[in-house]
Design an enzyme around this catalytic site. Structure first.
Site, PDB file in Angstrom:
ATOM      1  N   GLY A 118     -14.454  -9.527  31.499  1.00 29.16           N
ATOM      2  CA  GLY A 118     -15.910  -9.594  31.679  1.00 29.16           C
ATOM      3  C   GLY A 118     -16.278 -10.480  32.846  1.00 29.16           C
ATOM      4  O   GLY A 118     -15.425 -10.817  33.671  1.00 29.16           O
ATOM      5  N   ASN A 119     -17.540 -10.829  32.939  1.00 30.37           N
ATOM      6  CA  ASN A 119     -17.981 -11.735  34.005  1.00 30.37           C
ATOM      7  C   ASN A 119     -19.066 -12.660  33.471  1.00 30.37           C
ATOM      8  O   ASN A 119     -19.491 -12.540  32.330  1.00 30.37           O
ATOM      9  CB  ASN A 119     -18.439 -10.935  35.232  1.00 30.37           C
TER      10      ASN A 119
END
Ligand SMILES: Cc1cc2nc3c(=O)[nH]c(=O)nc-3n(C[C@H](O)[C@H](O)[C@H](O)COP(=O)(O)O)c2cc1C
Length: 400
Positions: A208-209
């Site tokens: 993810g980020n």
């Protein structure tokens, strides 16, 4: 400094109790609030509650304190009139200019912005009479917030739910901050993406980020305040739905793409503020990946994700649609931004510098908006709402 004067109208819907929180937020943030309930509203929350929470007298009709002519004065002196909840009956009276109590008189004498937050059962909201009244009010410049969808009074669910009071408060703050702001997105439908995608490795892990979604939500809020119908495709955000905005929750890049492509044909503008994963794991393990005794982990094989911004830009779902991208860069920000704008083929690219705590999750940011026409609009460091309004200024100019 004198406090901004707000009239909080409350009409007779079950959501009247939620207006107490809106009142608290308004008073605690330095507004002088006069609550004007309807007779019916007092069946739900009593006058004592409104008087105690606002520190102001409360009346429903025009025959009290007549020497102060409140039926005229309250509206004339207000900086904002907000009716929350607004019943279907109140919408009808406002649309037809009836004035049979203090609130409806106030609506006719107000020359400041007026915000109405309808809440009612889906059948009442969808009824042609209500929809025509809403259209009339919007045409006259009244802010009618689109109700949310979800649980209604009983066990039933549908459209007509009162939006989160904190979000109605945020909407009112926007209107108070820019009372003369153009409602230049009225009649437009805009599509915004927000948050950060997650690419699953197995049922419990993902790549993810750090995107929080705050910039995309600020864009959605600002567009709604400027009169647009807003669809917000939100990837993994933990934020309340902005008032009047239709939120479509997604998780992966594939889901984000599907939701955007489904909504794009109706959109006049698409703003891609979500942080989208360029790559995803080549395989998905249906069971949790286990640690093997003494063995090093398998290298992680990745494959490319579709480039949604380039796809939306290349295949405009309708003529004249404006497409806006975001570029988050850690170095050589402007040069990378210009190259990305050319590569993606969008109309505008918002370029900002990101780091572990810079921009991602923060309340403020700074950016430069690059135009395909060669323009450069610097946006100084400030709340994400400011950048949002600059983006909509540029989009509105392009929509004509
Ligand atoms: C329990 C109950 C809940 C109600 N909830 C709503 C509502 O959420 N929205 C609405 O438009 N009307 C609702 N009504 C109907 C209104 O109270 C009714 O139309 C009333 O005349 C509205 O008056 P007012 O617009 O002057 O406040 C409700 C009525 C009852 C008895």
């Amino acid at each position: 400094m004198t406090k901004p004067k707000v009239v909080l109208g409350v009409s007779g819907g079950i959501a009247a109790y939620k207006a107490c929180e809106l009142l608290r937020r308004l008073t605690e943030s330095g507004h002088e609030v006069r609550v004007v309930p309807t007779e019916a509203a007092l069946h739900f929350v009593g006058a004592a509650t409104w008087a105690a929470l606002s520190g102001q007298p409360v009346s429903t009709e025009v025959w009290e304190s007549v020497h102060e002519v409140p039926h005229v004065r309250l509206g004339q002196e207000a900086d904002l009139v907000v009716v929350a909840p607004a019943t279907t009956d109140l919408l009808a009276k406002a649309a037809h200019g009836l004035a049979d109590d203090l609130l409806t008189n106030t609506l006719l004498t107000a020359r400041c912005p007026v915000v109405l937050a309808p809440a009612m059962h889906t059948e009442m909201w969808e009824h042609a009479a209500t929809q025509e009244n809403v259209a009339t009010l919007r045409r006259r410049g009244v802010h009618v917030i689109e109700p949310a969808s979800g649980r209604l009074t009983g066990a039933d669910t549908g459209k007509g739910r009162f939006p989160d009071p904190a979000e109605i408060f945020a909407y009112c703050r926007q209107v108070l901050a820019r009372p003369d702001a153009p409602r230049d997105l009225g009649g437009r439908h805009v599509l915004v993406s927000a948050g950060g995608t997650r690419e699953a490795l197995d049922p419990v892990r993902f790549l993810g980020n750090r995107s929080s979604g705050k910039q995309g939500y600020a864009l959605a809020r600002a567009a709604a305040a400027r009169g647009a119908r807003v669809t917000l495709v939100a990837a993994n955000t933990a934020l309340a739905a902005p008032a009047g905005v239709d939120v479509v929750p997604v998780s992966s890049t594939a889901e984000l793409r599907e939701a955007l492509l489904a909504a794009a044909p109706e959109a006049d503008a698409v703003v891609m503020a979500a942080a989208v994963a360029d790559f995803r794991p080549a395989t998905y393990a249906p069971g949790k990946i286990k640690k093997k005794d003494g063995a090093e982990p398998e290298p992680l094989a990745l494959v490319r994700n579709p480039d949604i911004l380039a796809e939306l830009s290349a295949h405009r779902a309708r003529a004249g649609q404006v497409v806006v991208g975001f570029a988050a860069e850690t170095d050589d920000v402007l040069a990378h931004g210009r190259a990305k704008l050319a590569r993606k083929g969008c109309d505008l690219l918002v370029v900002n510098e990101v780091g572990e705590t810079k921009t991602f999750g923060a309340e403020s940011s700074e950016a430069v908006v690059l135009g395909a026409d060669g323009s450069e609009t610097p946006v100084p460091y400030g709340p994400k709402e400011g950048l949002a309004h600059t983006v909509w200024d540029l989009v509105a100019a392009r929509l004509g």
